[in-house]
Design an enzyme around this catalytic site. Sequence first.
Site, PDB file in Angstrom:
ATOM      1  N   GLY A  10       0.827  -1.204   0.000  1.00  0.00           N
ATOM      2  CA  GLY A  10       0.000   0.000   0.000  1.00  0.00           C
ATOM      3  C   GLY A  10       0.865   1.258   0.000  1.00  0.00           C
ATOM      4  CB  ILE A  37      -3.972  -8.422   9.156  1.00  0.00           C
ATOM      5  CG1 ILE A  37      -5.053  -7.563   8.488  1.00  0.00           C
ATOM      6  CG2 ILE A  37      -2.578  -7.995   8.732  1.00  0.00           C
ATOM      7  CD1 ILE A  37      -5.088  -6.135   9.010  1.00  0.00           C
ATOM      8  CE1 TYR A 125     -10.957   3.021   5.463  1.00  0.00           C
ATOM      9  CE2 TYR A 125     -11.630   5.296   5.818  1.00  0.00           C
ATOM     10  CZ  TYR A 125     -10.637   4.344   5.721  1.00  0.00           C
ATOM     11  OH  TYR A 125      -9.317   4.719   5.886  1.00  0.00           O
ATOM     12  CE  LYS A 129      -8.411   2.537   9.378  1.00  0.00           C
ATOM     13  NZ  LYS A 129      -7.230   1.672   9.100  1.00  0.00           N
ATOM     14  CD1 TRP A 150      -8.917  13.839   3.533  1.00  0.00           C
ATOM     15  CD2 TRP A 150      -8.545  15.676   2.301  1.00  0.00           C
ATOM     16  NE1 TRP A 150     -10.062  14.604   3.562  1.00  0.00           N
ATOM     17  CE2 TRP A 150      -9.858  15.743   2.810  1.00  0.00           C
ATOM     18  CE3 TRP A 150      -8.090  16.717   1.504  1.00  0.00           C
ATOM     19  CZ2 TRP A 150     -10.721  16.805   2.560  1.00  0.00           C
ATOM     20  CZ3 TRP A 150      -8.943  17.786   1.248  1.00  0.00           C
ATOM     21  CH2 TRP A 150     -10.242  17.824   1.768  1.00  0.00           C
TER      22      TRP A 150
HETATM   23  N1  LIG Z   1      -5.648   6.550   1.676  1.00  0.00           N
HETATM   24  C1  LIG Z   1      -6.181   7.515   2.417  1.00  0.00           C
HETATM   25  O1  LIG Z   1      -6.575   8.586   1.921  1.00  0.00           O
HETATM   26  C2  LIG Z   1      -6.305   7.354   3.904  1.00  0.00           C
HETATM   27  C3  LIG Z   1      -6.970   8.362   4.647  1.00  0.00           C
HETATM   28  C4  LIG Z   1      -7.066   8.212   6.040  1.00  0.00           C
HETATM   29  C5  LIG Z   1      -6.523   7.106   6.660  1.00  0.00           C
HETATM   30  N2  LIG Z   1      -5.909   6.132   5.895  1.00  0.00           N
HETATM   31  C6  LIG Z   1      -5.360   4.978   6.596  1.00  0.00           C
HETATM   32  O2  LIG Z   1      -3.967   4.961   6.359  1.00  0.00           O
HETATM   33  C7  LIG Z   1      -3.496   3.613   6.333  1.00  0.00           C
HETATM   34  C8  LIG Z   1      -2.667   3.388   5.094  1.00  0.00           C
HETATM   35  O3  LIG Z   1      -3.495   3.634   3.957  1.00  0.00           O
HETATM   36  P1  LIG Z   1      -2.940   3.469   2.461  1.00  0.00           P
HETATM   37  O4  LIG Z   1      -3.475   4.619   1.672  1.00  0.00           O
HETATM   38  O5  LIG Z   1      -1.492   3.190   2.501  1.00  0.00           O
HETATM   39  O6  LIG Z   1      -3.738   2.168   2.024  1.00  0.00           O
HETATM   40  P2  LIG Z   1      -3.648   1.360   0.657  1.00  0.00           P
HETATM   41  O7  LIG Z   1      -2.689   2.012  -0.282  1.00  0.00           O
HETATM   42  O8  LIG Z   1      -5.050   1.131   0.202  1.00  0.00           O
HETATM   43  O9  LIG Z   1      -2.997  -0.017   1.104  1.00  0.00           O
HETATM   44  C9  LIG Z   1      -3.657  -0.883   1.956  1.00  0.00           C
HETATM   45  C10 LIG Z   1      -2.973  -2.223   1.881  1.00  0.00           C
HETATM   46  O10 LIG Z   1      -3.669  -3.074   2.781  1.00  0.00           O
HETATM   47  C11 LIG Z   1      -3.479  -4.362   2.343  1.00  0.00           C
HETATM   48  N3  LIG Z   1      -4.538  -5.260   2.782  1.00  0.00           N
HETATM   49  C12 LIG Z   1      -5.853  -5.220   2.473  1.00  0.00           C
HETATM   50  N4  LIG Z   1      -6.487  -6.258   3.044  1.00  0.00           N
HETATM   51  C13 LIG Z   1      -5.544  -6.956   3.738  1.00  0.00           C
HETATM   52  C14 LIG Z   1      -5.564  -8.126   4.539  1.00  0.00           C
HETATM   53  N5  LIG Z   1      -6.685  -8.814   4.770  1.00  0.00           N
HETATM   54  N6  LIG Z   1      -4.401  -8.554   5.088  1.00  0.00           N
HETATM   55  C15 LIG Z   1      -3.252  -7.886   4.857  1.00  0.00           C
HETATM   56  N7  LIG Z   1      -3.154  -6.792   4.100  1.00  0.00           N
HETATM   57  C16 LIG Z   1      -4.301  -6.322   3.551  1.00  0.00           C
HETATM   58  C17 LIG Z   1      -3.420  -4.326   0.814  1.00  0.00           C
HETATM   59  O11 LIG Z   1      -2.428  -5.292   0.522  1.00  0.00           O
HETATM   60  P3  LIG Z   1      -2.196  -6.034  -0.906  1.00  0.00           P
HETATM   61  O12 LIG Z   1      -1.968  -4.917  -1.888  1.00  0.00           O
HETATM   62  O13 LIG Z   1      -0.968  -6.857  -0.655  1.00  0.00           O
HETATM   63  O14 LIG Z   1      -3.421  -6.808  -1.212  1.00  0.00           O
HETATM   64  C18 LIG Z   1      -3.013  -2.895   0.506  1.00  0.00           C
HETATM   65  O15 LIG Z   1      -1.782  -2.828  -0.152  1.00  0.00           O
HETATM   66  C19 LIG Z   1      -4.746   2.746   6.466  1.00  0.00           C
HETATM   67  O16 LIG Z   1      -4.904   2.364   7.799  1.00  0.00           O
HETATM   68  C20 LIG Z   1      -5.875   3.658   6.062  1.00  0.00           C
HETATM   69  O17 LIG Z   1      -7.099   3.288   6.646  1.00  0.00           O
HETATM   70  C21 LIG Z   1      -5.770   6.240   4.546  1.00  0.00           C
END
Ligand SMILES: NC(=O)c1ccc[n+]([C@@H]2O[C@H](COP(=O)([O-])OP(=O)(O)OC[C@H]3O[C@@H](n4cnc5c(N)ncnc54)[C@H](OP(=O)(O)O)[C@@H]3O)[C@@H](O)[C@H]2O)c1
Length: 292
Positions: A10, A37, A125, A129, A150
Site C-alpha cells: 500500500g 491480517i 469504512y 476503522k 487524505w
Molecule cells: N488513503 C487515504 O486517503 C487514507 C486516509 C485516512 C486514513 N488512511 C489509513 O492509512 C493507512 C494506510 O493507507 P494506504 O493509503 O497506505 O492504504 P492502501 O494504499 O489502500 O494499502 C492498503 C494495503 O492493505 C493491504 N490489505 C488489504 N487487506 C488486507 C488483509 N486482509 N491482510 C493484509 N493486508 C491487507 C493491501 O495489501 P495487498 O496490496 O498486498 O493486497 C493494501 O496494499 C490505512 O490504515 C488507512 O485506513 C488512509
Amino acid sequence: MRILLTGKNGQLGRCFQDAVAGKNHELFAYGSAELDISNALQVALIVGQDQPDIIVNAAAYTAVDKAETDSENAYSVNATGPELLARQAAELDIPFIHVSTDYVFDGAAVKPYLPTDVTNPQGVYGASKLAGELAVSATCDKAIVLRTSWVFSEYGNNFVKTMVRLAKERDELGVVADQYGCPTYAGDLAQAVFQICNQYEQGKKIPAGIYHYCGDTPTSWHGFARAIFSVAKVNGLIKKIPMLKAISTDAYPTPAKRPVYSIMKDETLSSFGIFPSDWFAGLNSILRDYNA
Ligand SMILES: NC(=O)c1ccc[n+]([C@@H]2O[C@H](COP(=O)([O-])OP(=O)(O)OC[C@H]3O[C@@H](n4cnc5c(N)ncnc54)[C@H](OP(=O)(O)O)[C@@H]3O)[C@@H](O)[C@H]2O)c1
C-alpha cells in the site's frame, strides 16, 4: 530492531519500506498474499516466527464507497485484523503502531478535531476503522494509533494521480469545494511511524494512545486540486491547467457519506520531534519525479 510491517504494497507500506531502507533495522514486510491480517492462524504463525520488537500495521480496507456494500470484509480487515495483531503484540509485550482515519468523525465540528474529541463515523469504512481503534487499544497496552487523512504518494492510486490524469484529458473539471481536511504525504507519515520506532529503540517511549498525524495546512478538495494543477504545470506534466469549477458535495453524490469537515490537530507529537506533514513539499517532490 526487528520491525514487522503489514500492508507492504500500500501507499504507507511502500513509503515505510523506503524510510527503513539502508537503516540498521531488520524489516519483515508482508502483503496480503503472505499475511492476511484477518487470519488468526497466519498472524500467530508469522509473528511467532519473526519475533519482532515492534509491529506496524499499514494494512487496511480503504475502499470507502465499496465498504458500504461489503461491510463484512471491511470489518474483517479494519477491526478483526488489527485486534489479532494487537493480541500478538500484547503477548510479546511489544509496541503496536496502528493507523486510522479522520473518517471516524462526523464533520460537524467548527474547529480542528483533537484526539480526545467524540467520534461518530458516517459510513461503514469509518465505523470499521473506529472498531479497529477500540479493539487495538483494549487489547494492547502499548498500542499507538495514528489517525491520518487524505493520504497521497508516488505509489498506488490516489487523488493526486487522478487529478493529473484528468487534467490531461479534460478542459474543465468540477471538484468538491465544501469538504475540508488535511492532505498528508504518505512519505511523511512513514517517517513519523519510523521515528516512533526509533524512539522506542532509544528508550524514549511515546505513551500509548491515539494521536493525529496529518498535513500542516487544511484545504478543500478543490483547493488541493488547484495546488496539484499548479505544481503539475510547473513540472511540465500538463500543458495547461483545466478550468476548475467549485462544486458542492450534493452535486457529487457518493455511496459513502464523508465528513464535510475533518481537519485534525494534535500538538503532542511535536513534543516528540514529530511534525505535521508538509504536504505541499511532498506534492512538489512526487510530481517532480512523476515521469521517472
Ligand atoms: N488513503 C487515504 O486517503 C487514507 C486516509 C485516512 C486514513 N488512511 C489509513 O492509512 C493507512 C494506510 O493507507 P494506504 O493509503 O497506505 O492504504 P492502501 O494504499 O489502500 O494499502 C492498503 C494495503 O492493505 C493491504 N490489505 C488489504 N487487506 C488486507 C488483509 N486482509 N491482510 C493484509 N493486508 C491487507 C493491501 O495489501 P495487498 O496490496 O498486498 O493486497 C493494501 O496494499 C490505512 O490504515 C488507512 O485506513 C488512509
